[in-house]
Design a protein around this motif. Structure first.
Motif, short mmCIF file in Angstrom:
data_model
loop_
_atom_site.label_atom_id
_atom_site.label_comp_id
_atom_site.label_asym_id
_atom_site.label_seq_id
_atom_site.Cartn_x
_atom_site.Cartn_y
_atom_site.Cartn_z
N GLN A 142 -68.05 -14.61 -131.38
CA GLN A 142 -67.83 -14.74 -129.94
C GLN A 142 -67.91 -16.20 -129.51
N LEU A 143 -68.86 -16.94 -130.08
CA LEU A 143 -69.00 -18.35 -129.74
C LEU A 143 -67.80 -19.16 -130.23
N ALA A 144 -67.27 -18.82 -131.40
CA ALA A 144 -66.11 -19.53 -131.93
C ALA A 144 -64.90 -19.40 -131.02
N GLY A 145 -64.78 -18.24 -130.34
CA GLY A 145 -63.67 -18.08 -129.40
C GLY A 145 -63.73 -19.07 -128.26
N SER A 146 -64.95 -19.54 -127.92
CA SER A 146 -65.08 -20.52 -126.85
C SER A 146 -64.69 -21.92 -127.29
N PHE A 147 -64.61 -22.14 -128.61
CA PHE A 147 -64.31 -23.47 -129.13
C PHE A 147 -62.81 -23.68 -129.34
N VAL A 148 -62.01 -22.65 -129.19
CA VAL A 148 -60.59 -22.77 -129.52
C VAL A 148 -59.92 -23.83 -128.67
N GLN A 149 -60.23 -23.87 -127.38
CA GLN A 149 -59.60 -24.83 -126.48
C GLN A 149 -60.39 -26.13 -126.34
N VAL A 150 -61.48 -26.26 -127.09
CA VAL A 150 -62.25 -27.51 -127.07
C VAL A 150 -61.55 -28.53 -127.95
N LYS A 151 -61.17 -29.63 -127.39
CA LYS A 151 -60.37 -30.63 -128.10
C LYS A 151 -61.22 -31.66 -128.84
N ASN A 152 -62.52 -31.46 -128.87
CA ASN A 152 -63.41 -32.39 -129.58
C ASN A 152 -63.61 -31.94 -131.03
N ARG A 153 -63.92 -32.91 -131.87
CA ARG A 153 -64.25 -32.57 -133.25
C ARG A 153 -65.60 -31.87 -133.31
N ILE A 154 -65.76 -31.00 -134.28
CA ILE A 154 -66.97 -30.18 -134.40
C ILE A 154 -67.53 -30.31 -135.82
N MET A 155 -68.85 -30.41 -135.90
CA MET A 155 -69.55 -30.40 -137.18
C MET A 155 -70.60 -29.28 -137.14
N VAL A 156 -70.97 -28.79 -138.31
CA VAL A 156 -72.03 -27.79 -138.44
C VAL A 156 -73.05 -28.34 -139.43
N ALA A 157 -74.32 -28.36 -139.03
CA ALA A 157 -75.38 -28.90 -139.89
C ALA A 157 -76.49 -27.87 -140.03
#
Length: 243
Positions: A142-157
């Motif tokens: 569900q959270l990933a669906g909110s990131f689809v239109q986010v134009k910033n780069r994303i990292m996971v740590a």
């Protein structure tokens, strides 16, 4: 004074100058044999590297290096365009988390020019385990669906507490933290976030950054976590970007 009963006169000892020459000769012989011994035990890897280097340098048929200046810009010196406004992103992310019963306990905070979503690992995984729970997978999708239109780069740590892994599933906290981060990035990709995600594992190296005022129990709870980091840097245009 010589003794009268001695038939021959005792001769005075001649100076031993020849011993100096003999000592020099021995030193030269010793140096020569040491040199011969060192040459008899050649390290072929180093020898081959030296021969190859000399062949390349002194080969007249070697192609000359082109010293013309490069016309393009150095990508390392080009400042990349910023993504969406971080303050605006923080508000949107908090709203998205409030809609998710499991992720309400996540912490959204600013670290320098990044927005960080810190999710306690016990919301997604078992103790020192990297198998995501059913509710955890659902929440991440569900959270990933909110990131689809986010134009910033994303990292996971991924992070862990200092307690060692004793269940035999992982050799160290390094492996555990990296595996958890990779699983979270994989769940996001399965949910439709197709952009590249950098994955990092820090183990317990950032444990000292948690304030001692939180208390030991709270510090250990926050130490085992997954951070989704939204960077103030625009990513490449994706297939779902409409504008």
């Amino acid at each position: 004074m010589a003794d009268k009963n001695t038939p021959f006169r005792q001769q005075e000892a001649a100076p031993a100058n020849w011993m100096l020459t003999f000592a020099d000769l021995l030193s030269l012989l010793l140096t020569f044999f040491v040199l011969m011994f060192s040459m008899s035990a050649i390290q072929f890897d180093n020898w081959k590297a030296m021969v190859r280097t000399m062949s390349d340098e002194f080969n007249p048929a070697r192609v000359a290096v082109d010293t013309k200046p490069h016309d393009g810009q150095d990508s390392l010196l080009v400042q990349k365009a910023p993504g969406l406004n971080l303050s605006y992103l923080t508000v949107l992310i908090r709203r998205a988390l409030d809609k998710n019963p499991l992720l309400k306990q996540a912490i959204v905070h600013r670290v320098r020019d990044n927005v960080v979503i810190s999710i306690p690992a016990n919301l997604l995984f078992g103790d020192k385990n990297a198998t995501p729970t059913t509710d955890g997978v659902k929440a991440l999708r569900q959270l990933a669906g909110s990131f689809v239109q986010v134009k910033n780069r994303i990292m996971v740590a991924g992070y862990t507490d200092p307690n060692p892994v004793k269940n035999g599933l992982f050799r160290s906290n390094w492996e555990l933290s990296l595996t958890r981060a990779r699983l979270v990035a994989g769940i996001m990709a399965d949910a439709g976030y197709v952009q590249p995600v950098n994955v990092l594992g820090y183990a317990d190296t950032r444990f000292a950054e948690l304030s001692p005022k939180l208390g030991q129990v709270r510090r250990y709870q926050l130490a085992e976590r997954i951070d989704i980091i939204i960077i103030n840097e625009k990513r490449e245009r994706g297939p779902y970007d409409l504008f």
